[in-house]
Each structure stands twice: as structure tokens, then as C-alpha cells.
Write a protein that holds these residues in place. Structure first.
Motif, mmCIF file in Angstrom:
data_model
loop_
_atom_site.group_PDB
_atom_site.id
_atom_site.type_symbol
_atom_site.label_atom_id
_atom_site.label_comp_id
_atom_site.label_asym_id
_atom_site.label_seq_id
_atom_site.Cartn_x
_atom_site.Cartn_y
_atom_site.Cartn_z
ATOM 1 N N UNK A 1 -52.843 -11.495 19.964
ATOM 2 C CA UNK A 1 -52.412 -10.103 19.768
ATOM 3 C C UNK A 1 -50.902 -9.997 19.920
ATOM 4 N N UNK A 2 -50.168 -9.862 18.809
ATOM 5 C CA UNK A 2 -48.717 -9.706 18.895
ATOM 6 C C UNK A 2 -48.375 -8.219 18.955
ATOM 7 N N UNK A 3 -47.477 -7.840 19.874
ATOM 8 C CA UNK A 3 -47.134 -6.422 19.987
ATOM 9 C C UNK A 3 -45.690 -6.189 19.553
ATOM 10 N N UNK A 4 -45.559 -5.339 18.552
ATOM 11 C CA UNK A 4 -44.265 -4.972 17.978
ATOM 12 C C UNK A 4 -43.869 -3.611 18.563
ATOM 13 N N UNK B 1 -48.792 -11.413 23.036
ATOM 14 C CA UNK B 1 -47.358 -11.699 22.947
ATOM 15 C C UNK B 1 -46.618 -10.380 22.797
ATOM 16 N N UNK B 2 -45.590 -10.165 23.604
ATOM 17 C CA UNK B 2 -44.762 -8.970 23.404
ATOM 18 C C UNK B 2 -43.497 -9.376 22.659
ATOM 19 N N UNK B 3 -42.770 -8.375 22.204
ATOM 20 C CA UNK B 3 -41.513 -8.650 21.503
ATOM 21 C C UNK B 3 -41.713 -9.266 20.133
ATOM 22 N N UNK B 4 -42.818 -8.946 19.477
ATOM 23 C CA UNK B 4 -43.046 -9.493 18.133
ATOM 24 C C UNK B 4 -42.103 -8.814 17.142
ATOM 25 N N UNK B 5 -41.697 -9.549 16.117
ATOM 26 C CA UNK B 5 -40.761 -8.995 15.124
ATOM 27 C C UNK B 5 -41.229 -9.306 13.697
ATOM 28 N N UNK B 6 -40.628 -8.599 12.757
ATOM 29 C CA UNK B 6 -41.027 -8.694 11.342
ATOM 30 C C UNK B 6 -40.811 -10.084 10.748
ATOM 31 N N UNK B 7 -39.943 -10.900 11.379
ATOM 32 C CA UNK B 7 -39.671 -12.236 10.825
ATOM 33 C C UNK B 7 -40.809 -13.212 11.109
ATOM 34 N N UNK B 8 -41.661 -12.882 12.061
ATOM 35 C CA UNK B 8 -42.694 -13.844 12.486
ATOM 36 C C UNK B 8 -43.837 -13.932 11.468
ATOM 37 N N UNK B 9 -44.473 -15.097 11.459
ATOM 38 C CA UNK B 9 -45.633 -15.300 10.584
ATOM 39 C C UNK B 9 -46.720 -14.263 10.849
ATOM 40 N N UNK B 10 -46.897 -13.901 12.131
ATOM 41 C CA UNK B 10 -47.960 -12.942 12.479
ATOM 42 C C UNK B 10 -47.754 -11.583 11.821
ATOM 43 N N UNK B 11 -46.535 -11.300 11.389
ATOM 44 C CA UNK B 11 -46.286 -10.020 10.727
ATOM 45 C C UNK B 11 -46.785 -10.041 9.289
ATOM 46 N N UNK C 1 -48.771 -18.694 16.934
ATOM 47 C CA UNK C 1 -48.306 -18.558 18.316
ATOM 48 C C UNK C 1 -46.951 -19.258 18.501
ATOM 49 N N UNK C 2 -46.881 -20.506 18.055
ATOM 50 C CA UNK C 2 -45.645 -21.288 18.246
ATOM 51 C C UNK C 2 -44.474 -20.679 17.480
ATOM 52 N N UNK C 3 -44.771 -20.200 16.288
ATOM 53 C CA UNK C 3 -43.729 -19.556 15.478
ATOM 54 C C UNK C 3 -43.214 -18.302 16.193
ATOM 55 N N UNK C 4 -44.136 -17.504 16.755
ATOM 56 C CA UNK C 4 -43.738 -16.268 17.440
ATOM 57 C C UNK C 4 -42.891 -16.591 18.676
ATOM 58 N N UNK C 5 -43.283 -17.626 19.411
ATOM 59 C CA UNK C 5 -42.537 -17.990 20.623
ATOM 60 C C UNK C 5 -41.141 -18.493 20.245
ATOM 61 N N UNK C 6 -41.090 -19.283 19.193
ATOM 62 C CA UNK C 6 -39.795 -19.807 18.719
ATOM 63 C C UNK C 6 -38.847 -18.659 18.341
ATOM 64 N N UNK C 7 -39.408 -17.586 17.798
ATOM 65 C CA UNK C 7 -38.573 -16.465 17.365
ATOM 66 C C UNK C 7 -38.411 -15.403 18.448
ATOM 67 N N UNK C 8 -38.717 -15.749 19.701
ATOM 68 C CA UNK C 8 -38.392 -14.849 20.815
ATOM 69 C C UNK C 8 -39.554 -14.084 21.416
ATOM 70 N N UNK C 9 -40.759 -14.285 20.924
ATOM 71 C CA UNK C 9 -41.932 -13.591 21.490
ATOM 72 C C UNK C 9 -42.215 -14.099 22.901
ATOM 73 N N UNK C 10 -42.719 -13.215 23.751
ATOM 74 C CA UNK C 10 -42.990 -13.597 25.135
ATOM 75 C C UNK C 10 -44.503 -13.611 25.359
ATOM 76 N N UNK C 11 -45.023 -14.746 25.826
ATOM 77 C CA UNK C 11 -46.464 -14.845 26.083
ATOM 78 C C UNK C 11 -46.775 -14.163 27.418
ATOM 79 N N UNK C 12 -47.645 -13.165 27.385
ATOM 80 C CA UNK C 12 -47.976 -12.433 28.613
ATOM 81 C C UNK C 12 -49.276 -12.905 29.239
ATOM 82 N N UNK C 13 -50.191 -13.331 28.381
ATOM 83 C CA UNK C 13 -51.422 -13.937 28.900
ATOM 84 C C UNK C 13 -51.943 -14.895 27.847
#
Ligand code: ADP
Length: 489
Positions: free
Chosen positions: A393-396, A374-384, A345-357
Motif C-alpha cells: 500500500x503506497x500512500x501519496x 509505504x509513505x511518501x509515494x510519488x508519481x515517478x514510482x512504478x506503483x503510480x 517496493x524496491x523502486x519506491x524505496x529507491x525513490x524516497x518512499x519510507x517503509x512503515x510496516x
């Protein structure tokens, strides 16, 4: 204390050679309820000696069990199946208590697990051989299939009541015997199943349960030369280590390992179906399944509507103790699971992900976690790249079908994938292009005992369930009968 209609289903011993044993010199380990930290049982901490004793018992039981007519093994498996169904309420309470999942999910898991006993009770009678046209007139060629021998099963904590029958049922149906090391977090489910096996009349030594340390019990099972087969469900990391060890005496292995499931939502998808599928796939068992959607990709034209609808559905999930009415999300299994989810979660937020709920630990404390989108997930994130194994739930975003296929396949894993579309041609194109062993199309739930479950690439070797599942526990033997033209003297 856990209240059961039949308190004898809650066992606190090892099950070896048909007997409940508490070796005097073993230490003990506690089994706790992850919802409140309460101790449910103190179990003997088995070591190598107990693992060896169980393997020896399984080896002694093997010849008689293998030699029985399939119909007899089938009847005993049917009885085991019947007893699981009769005791589903108690079993569900044991499962929720030690694992955390909501009671309704626990029941569902037990019914799903039980179905493997029924399925393989039938398959036991269908271990067919073959005849092969011979190259010479005085020969007859036959193929027979025989049980491989003593099997070791090592199982995880996320679905104990399903993973154990999925392995034990085909093994016993085939005529193999088994030693099971359940995950240390959830041994009570395994022991309850052993109690029912015993009541069903499964003979002593055919099914043994030895909870204990990975480095002692686990290691002994994987290296013991009497064990001919290892069936494992767990992480890719541990699977790799076990496969290497099993290679010492060339054991047959089945491995159900990690996944990093993509879930693709195309512009032409039915929105409600896609949201329901994503919810079912992502949030079952609080996101702790190897087939959980780990990466959710939505196409440009549906992205905003999908993100909004999914966040709305996720924000309504009721979090709490799995025993409470209406609860849909229990606690995570332990603090390490919380830490991994937080890290992603923290990694995704740091890389620009937006927490929606969601977005943090739950106010209930302990290992409860807010279901998060999280919206705005990208390939650089750990969740990818890594399996989160938690309720995140990260949404790309993607634009074209070709891009979706490329992104989905861009992982070392190959267990499950999902996609949502109303385009019939696309169904077939993606059905062959996606490199995953199980593909849900317009659904987030694919589990069925009659269908093959298993992964490609780093997600594993072998299949469980279906008519293929029993093959993993059989050897193929070829008999070449020659000199048949000469009459007996
Ligand atoms: P998880 O704990 O997420 O289910 P693991 O792959 O860590 O996944 O563990 C799955 C099962 O494998 C558990 O029963 C665990 O005790 C067992 N295990 C873990 N490490 C080893 C090991 N080195 N040798 C044998 N068994 C192991």
C-alpha cells in the motif's frame, strides 16, 4: 490430500459434452497448493483438439438450449445455485487449496459467485423485446433479442469461483452455450462447478471446461469461427491480444481487464471508515484483485493520522496458510507475483518512499509476503503507473480536490476508484469527474451481483452483473413486417 465431504467434487479430467474425459495422448500438468507446494491434482493438458471438440459439443447443444423456454433454463440455473450453496464448504476448501486465500474469503467468494446464478435465473425470464411505431400504416416493427451462440470464456486465477458464474450464468440464462478455459493455476474450482452443473441437470455440451495452455486452448477458442462471443477477465496486455485475434471473425467481446485503482482520503473523511475501506480494498485476496486500491492518496490535513492508523491496522494482519484459523493473508499465487511486488517496493524505496510496516518476503517462506505500507509515494514510482497485484500500500499526498481528481484520472486504466469524504457536494462532483466504471464512496467494497461491473478506458469493454449483464450474450434482431393491410387470399 485435500479432505472433502464429497470427494467427487475434486475432478482431474476435462469436461466436454457432459462427460469427464482424459484424452490418452495429452500430457499432464500439476495443480499445486501455493501455501506449501503440495500437488493437489494432475490434469490432462488439453490442446487444440480438445478445445475444438468442446466447441463442437457447445455448437451441437446450442439449438436445443436456445429453444427451451426461459423458465426451463431458469430452473436449471436455480438448481446449480442451490448445489453450490449446499457444497460451499467443500468448494471453499478446493478454492483455498489451489488459490491460497483464507478459507473465510473463499466462502465469501463462493456465495458471491453463486448469487450470479440466482440473479440470472431471474433475468432469463426478462429478455424483453420492443415494438416500434411504424412509419407506414401497413407495417409493424418489432425488436427481438436472441442468444448469440457459442461463447468462449477465459478466466483468471484470482477469483475462479466468482468470475466463472459471472460469465456462465448470464450466458446460459440467455440461451448461449459455453466453453471455459480456466486459468491453469486454478482449474479445480472450474471443474467442481462443472460437476455441479452436471448434477443440476444442465444438458451435455451446454457448459464445457477445458483447462490447458493459453497458446493452444486459448488461441483455438478465440479464433474458432463457431465461437460467436469471447468473454475474458485478465490483464490488459492479454485482453488486447485476444481482442485483436477475435477481430478475425468479428466476434463480440467482453473484456474485464486490469485496473490501477486510486483511493482518495479527504481531510473531512471519517478516519476509521477510511482505514477500514483501504484495508478491505487493498488487502482482499492479498492485494490480488483488479479492483484493489493500487494508489492511496491522503490529503495534507489527514495524511499523518491516516498513515499511522493504516500502518497500525496492516501490522496486525495475520499471515499464514489459508486453512489456519484467523489467517487474513495467504500466500501470493506464485513467485512471479512476489517478484513484481518486490520490484515495486524496491523502486519506491529507491525513490524516497519510507517503509512503515512490512517491506519484504515473509519469514514463512515460499510466496508469503509481508503486508506493507509505504509513505511518501510519488508519481515517478512504478506503483503510480502499474498494477502491483500484491500486498503493498503506497500512500501519496495531495492538497486540493482538483489535484486529487487530476492524479486519480492520470492513468490509462478506468476500472475502480474509491474516495472518502463527508462532504455531500464533493460526493457528486467526484462521482462524475472520476473516470472509472465502479466507484466506492466511503466504502472499499462494492461487489453486488445486481450492480454493473466493468471498466472504462484500458480496463475493458462491457458490463457483468446487473440487468445489463445478460445483454452481452444477446443479439438484437429487428423484424419489419410489411403488407399487413392486404387480406390473405
Ligand atoms: P492472470 O494470469 O494474471 O490472471 P492473464 O491475462 O495473464 O492474467 O491470464 C488470464 C487468463 O487468460 C488465463 O486463463 C490465461 O491462461 C489466459 N491467457 C493468457 N494469455 C493468453 C493468450 N495469449 N491466449 C489465450 N488465453 C490466454
Amino acid at each position: 490430500m485435500l479432505k472433502l465431504a464429497d470427494p467427487n467434487l475434486l475432478r482431474d479430467s476435462l469436461f466436454i459434452d457432459g462427460a469427464w474425459v482424459k484424452p490418452p495422448k495429452c500430457g499432464t500438468f500439476a495443480v499445486q497448493n501455493p501455501a506449501n507446494g503440495q500437488q493437489l491434482a494432475a490434469l490432462p493438458l488439453a490442446g487444440r483438439d480438445q478445445a475444438r471438440a468442446a466447441v463442437d459439443a457447445a455448437a451441437r447443444a446450442f439449438p436445443d438450449w436456445a429453444a427451451r423456454p426461459a423458465r426451463e433454463r431458469s430452473q436449471l440455473l436455480r438448481r446449480w445455485h442451490g448445489l453450490v450453496l449446499e457444497n460451499v464448504d467443500d468448494l471453499a476448501r478446493i478454492l483455498t487449496a489451489e488459490q491460497g486465500k483464507p478459507l473465510s474469503e473463499a466462502r465469501g467468494e463462493i456465495l458471491y459467485g453463486a448469487a450470479f446464478f440466482e440473479w440470472f435465473a431471474e433475468e432469463a425470464k426478462r429478455v424483453y423485446g420492443e415494438t416500434i411505431p411504424a412509419p407506414n400504416a401497413d407495417q409493424r416493427l418489432l425488436v427481438i433479442r436472441q442468444p448469440i451462440g457459442v461463447c468462449a470464456a477465459i478466466t483468471p486465477w484470482n477469483f475462479p469461483m466468482a468470475m466463472i458464474p459471472r460469465k456462465a450464468a448470464p450466458a446460459l440464462a440467455a440461451g448461449c452455450t459455453m466453453v471455459l478455459k480456466p486459468a491453469s493455476a486454478t482449474p479445480l474450482s472450474a471443474l467442481a462447478l462443472a460437476e455441479l452443473a452436471s448434477r443440476a441437470g444442465i444438458p451435455a455440451g451446454v457448459f464445457n471446461v477445458v483447462p490447458g495452455g493459453a497458446k493452444t486452448v486459448g488461441d483455438e477458442l478465440v479464433t474458432n469461427s463457431s465461437v460467436r462471443k469471447l468473454t475474458f477477465t485478465g490483464s490488459t496486455e492479454v485482453g488486447r491480444e485476444l481482442m485483436a485475434k477475435a477481430s478475425t471473425n468479428i466476434k463480440k467481446v467482453s473484456l474485464e481487464l486490469g485496473g490501477n485503482a486510486p483511493l482518495l482520503v479527504f481531510d473531512d473523511a471519517h478516519l476509521e471508515t477510511a482505514v477500514a475501506g483501504a484495508m478491505a480494498s487493498k488487502f482482499r485476496n492479498m492485494g490480488q484483485t483488479c479492483v484493489c486500491a493500487n494508489r492511496i492518496y491522503a490529503q495534507d490535513g489527514i495524511y499523518d493520522r491516516f498513515v499511522e492508523a493504516l500502518s497500525a491496522a496492516v501490522s496486525k494482519l495475520k499471515v499464514g496458510d489459508g486453512f489456519e484459523d484467523q489467517v487474513q493473508q495467504g500466500p501470493l499465487i506464485d513467485e512471479a507475483a512476489v517478484q513484481k511486488t518486490l520490484e515495486h517496493l524496491q523502486d519506491a524505496v529507491r525513490l524516497g518512499g519510507k517503509v512503515l510496516t512490512g517491506g519484504s518476503r515473509h519469514s514463512l517462506g515460499g510466496t508469503f509476503f509481508e503486508p506493507t505500507v509505504i509513505s511518501g509515494a510519488t508519481a515517478e514510482m512504478l506503483v503510480a503507473r502499474e498494477e502491483t497485484f500484491g500486498p503493498l500500500a503506497p500512500i501519496f499526498r495531495f492538497s486540493s480536490e482538483a489535484e486529487a481528481i487530476r492524479l486519480a484520472n492520470d492513468t490509462e486504466y478506468g476500472l475502480a476508484a474509491y474516495f472518502f469524504t463527508r462532504d455531500n457536494g464533493r460526493v457528486w462532483r467526484l462521482g462524475s469527474a472520476l473516470e472509472f466504471g465502479v466507484i466506492g464512496i466511503n466504502t472499499g467494497v462494492t461487489s453486488y451481483e445486481g450492480a454493473p461491473f466493468g471498466g472504462l478506458k484500458a480496463s475493458g469493454i462491457g458490463r457483468e452483473g446487473s440487468h445489463l449483464g445478460i445483454d452481452e450474450f444477446l443479439e438484437v434482431k429487428y423484424l419489419c413486417v410489411a403488407d399487413i393491410a392486404r387480406p390473405a387470399a
